[in-house]
Design a protein around this motif. Structure first.
Motif, mmCIF file in Angstrom:
data_model
loop_
_atom_site.group_PDB
_atom_site.id
_atom_site.type_symbol
_atom_site.label_atom_id
_atom_site.label_comp_id
_atom_site.label_asym_id
_atom_site.label_seq_id
_atom_site.Cartn_x
_atom_site.Cartn_y
_atom_site.Cartn_z
ATOM 1 N N PRO A 160 68.799 15.688 120.950
ATOM 2 C CA PRO A 160 67.885 16.719 121.456
ATOM 3 C C PRO A 160 66.736 16.970 120.474
ATOM 4 C CG PRO A 160 69.937 17.693 120.656
ATOM 5 C CD PRO A 160 70.152 16.208 120.677
ATOM 6 N N GLU A 161 65.673 17.587 120.960
ATOM 7 C CA GLU A 161 64.471 17.803 120.150
ATOM 8 C C GLU A 161 64.746 18.609 118.897
ATOM 9 O OE1 GLU A 161 61.395 16.573 120.429
ATOM 10 O OE2 GLU A 161 62.149 15.334 122.055
ATOM 11 N N GLU A 162 65.708 19.524 118.965
ATOM 12 C CA GLU A 162 65.964 20.393 117.819
ATOM 13 C C GLU A 162 66.862 19.749 116.764
ATOM 14 O OE1 GLU A 162 69.036 21.352 121.043
ATOM 15 O OE2 GLU A 162 66.895 20.850 120.915
ATOM 16 N N GLU A 163 67.134 18.453 116.882
ATOM 17 C CA GLU A 163 68.014 17.762 115.960
ATOM 18 C C GLU A 163 67.543 17.893 114.508
ATOM 19 O OE1 GLU A 163 70.762 16.643 114.335
ATOM 20 O OE2 GLU A 163 71.171 15.895 116.359
ATOM 21 N N THR A 167 66.504 10.877 113.001
ATOM 22 C CA THR A 167 66.453 10.366 114.366
ATOM 23 C C THR A 167 65.854 8.968 114.382
ATOM 24 O OG1 THR A 167 64.253 11.243 114.778
ATOM 25 C CG2 THR A 167 66.112 12.723 115.203
ATOM 26 N N ARG A 169 63.040 8.218 115.472
ATOM 27 C CA ARG A 169 61.627 8.283 115.083
ATOM 28 C C ARG A 169 61.470 8.105 113.577
ATOM 29 N NH1 ARG A 169 62.258 12.127 118.966
ATOM 30 N NH2 ARG A 169 62.573 13.786 117.445
#
Length: 557
Positions: A160-163, A167, A169
């Motif tokens: 999820p974005e809040e990781e 990541t 990326r």
């Protein structure tokens, strides 16, 4: 074109680059409706390999992958091998103490996991439960875990974005900083005898052991499998098994030898499996384990799917069960095999040229890179042909157990023969007959009975889909058989009905005294764990076999 000279022969990195050079536009890998060519798979793997180098991964370092089957998993394992590190492929079913043990024992330095299985499989939550330090850790900060002191970073792909963990990326940004020349140097430095995979073998009563599989063993056994099955470029090899198992890595690498396509699943689903095999024109069906094959044949879509391109299918199981599979798919030649992780995954395999009877009652001949002996399990003296004993294997096998020299010495004799713990014999044609685990024996009233013998009989019942037999204590006979039975869809049966079916067909002492009907099985990676069946067993509902038989006069004659 890729410069295949950058890697030594018989390494995984070499096989990926070599396949890209030889068959750049042929389909290499298919998963969840997505396909890629050999050239593109190599490109993706090289990009991931540069990402690993940006992390400072050293040759021989252990890099862990804890994911369900997914695209990233396949690419990461190839990339880890490309840079000369060892891929620790972890069972996504591990929980609690097992998960904590394997990560610490394997000395993993960087761990990759994924959110693909959420909400049903939350690997992040499982890791935090075992290593509480991870719940407070943010990427960029030093990571210090008391129970796993060598672990310095965890990547969470498809998160999820809040990781807060690293990541994909972050991983991709690092890859962009490493040149192709630096990568080429690392690939070329990898030697065939170095460890490619660390796979934990499923234990029964003890903690799992970390098997070390070299590049040479993986490539040699994969090549021998390709040769035995007669793999060709036009083959589409369907394999639903998990990536933390040799039953995936061997076929994947075998396909690379000839330019065939490897078709796999994120998780096994019988209906989706049938649809994919039809859609992609699968020519080889590799469920291997009877629970999967039985689920497909028993599925309502089975009769409506066009599986006419299938030419081979590989299963292991009791002879009667294999005959059922062969009858259900008459165009596909039934193949059997024998192997274990320590033996390189597969050591013995049927040949399509053998008769059906040979292919369902035997498991074939040793592969070109293996030799087999049958010995007395107590004295280790070789026994005459046709005599039951312990199966020993030599050749392209594992390098040993990581950090367990004593266990390695127990498994491997001074002469290099691997003790499998499995029983069998060689027939006059040199074909191996598998007779089950040596310890998977029942001692009923002084009579030795192989569990597989009772299982093979019970599965002949037209209502029975699968059965497993274990030994349980008995005051009178010392041990008796307890049968765990899964019925086919829509069928019902009583314990007395199953016992009545046995009347007059097998010796009375072999008839189960306990019957448990189940709808699911306790599994390791792909094997039913009999010790868990025993753990769940309670000695209630013992069947009075004599009484049942008296009520079945015709059957008992």
């Amino acid at each position: 074109m890729h410069q295949t000279s950058r890697a030594a022969p018989s390494t995984v990195g070499h096989s990926i680059l070599d396949a890209a050079d030889r068959w750049p536009e042929r389909t290499a890998f298919i998963l969840a409706g997505r396909s890629v060519t050999y050239a593109e798979f190599a490109r993706q793997t090289e990009t991931a390999a540069r990402g690993l180098l940006a992390l400072g991964i050293k040759p021989g370092e252990h890099v862990g992958v804890l994911m369900p089957n997914c695209w990233d998993y396949a690419v990461l394992v190839g990339a880890i091998n490309m840079v000369g590190a060892a891929a620790v492929v972890l069972n996504a079913r591990y929980r609690g103490e097992d998960l904590r043990f394997v990560i610490a024992h394997a000395d993993i330095t960087v761990l990759f996991t994924a959110g693909i299985g959420r909400p049903h499989l939350d690997l992040r939550a499982l890791l935090c439960a075992e290593f509480p330090e991870l719940a407070r850790w943010h990427d960029g900060e030093p990571l210090a875990i008391a129970a796993a002191p060598k672990l310095r970073a965890v990547f969470h792909f498809q998160a999820p974005e809040e990781e807060t963990w690293a990541t994909e990326r972050v991983f991709a940004a690092g890859a962009a900083t490493v040149s192709a020349d630096i990568l080429a140097g690392r690939i070329a430095a990898v030697r065939p005898e170095e460890t490619a995979l660390v796979i934990f073998s499923s234990g029964t009563t003890a903690q799992p052991k970390a098997c070390l599989i070299s590049h040479r063993t993986l490539n040699d056994v994969a090549g021998a499998v390709a040769e035995r099955l007669g793999l060709v470029q036009d083959d589409v090899f369907w394999d639903p098994l998990p990536f933390y198992h040799m039953s995936s890595h061997l076929p994947l690498n075998a396909c690379r030898k000839v330019g065939a396509a490897y078709l796999c699943q994120t998780h096994f689903d019988a209906g989706e499996a049938l649809r994919e095999m039809e859609a992609w024109g699968a020519t080889i069906c590799y469920p291997a384990f009877p629970t999967l094959t039985a689920a497909m044949i028993d599925h309502p879509d089975f009769a409506h799917r066009d599986l006419s391109r299938l030419r081979l299918m590989l299963n292991i199981g009791a002879p009667e069960l294999l005959r059922k599979f062969a009858a259900a798919l008459p165009r596909a030649t039934q193949i059997a095999c024998f192997g274990l992780t320590e033996g390189g995954g597969i050591s013995v395999m049927s040949s399509p040229e053998e008769t059906l009877e040979q292919r369902v009652t035997r498991v074939g001949r040793p592969l070109a890179v293996h030799a087999v002996r049958i010995v007395d399990p107590d004295t280790l003296a070789e026994v005459p042909a046709g005599t039951r004993g312990e199966i020993l294997i030599r050749g392209s096998i594992f390098s040993g157990y990581y950090k367990e020299a004593e266990q390695t010495d127990k498994a491997l004799g001074a002469d290099g023969w691997l003790r499998t713990g499995d029983a069998g014999w060689l027939d006059p044609d040199g074909l191996l007959v598998y007779a089950g685990r040596i310890k998977d024996m029942l001692k009923i009233g002084g009579e030795n009975v192989a569990a597989v013998e009772i299982e093979s009989f019970l599965v002949k019942h037209p209502k029975v889909k699968m059965t497993q037999v274990v030994a349980v204590a008995d005051d009178r006979l010392v041990e008796v058989a307890a049968a765990f039975v899964e019925l086919k869809s829509g069928e019902t049966m009583t314990a007395d009905e199953l016992i009545a079916y046995c009347a007059g067909r097998i010796a009375s002492y072999k008839i189960p005294r306990y019957v448990r009907f189940v709808t699911e099985w306790p599994m390791s990676a792909t094997k039913i764990q009999k010790f868990k069946l025993l753990e769940s067993f309670t000695p209630t509902g013992k069947i009075d076999v004599a009484s049942v038989l008296r009520r079945q006069p015709e059957a008992s004659k």
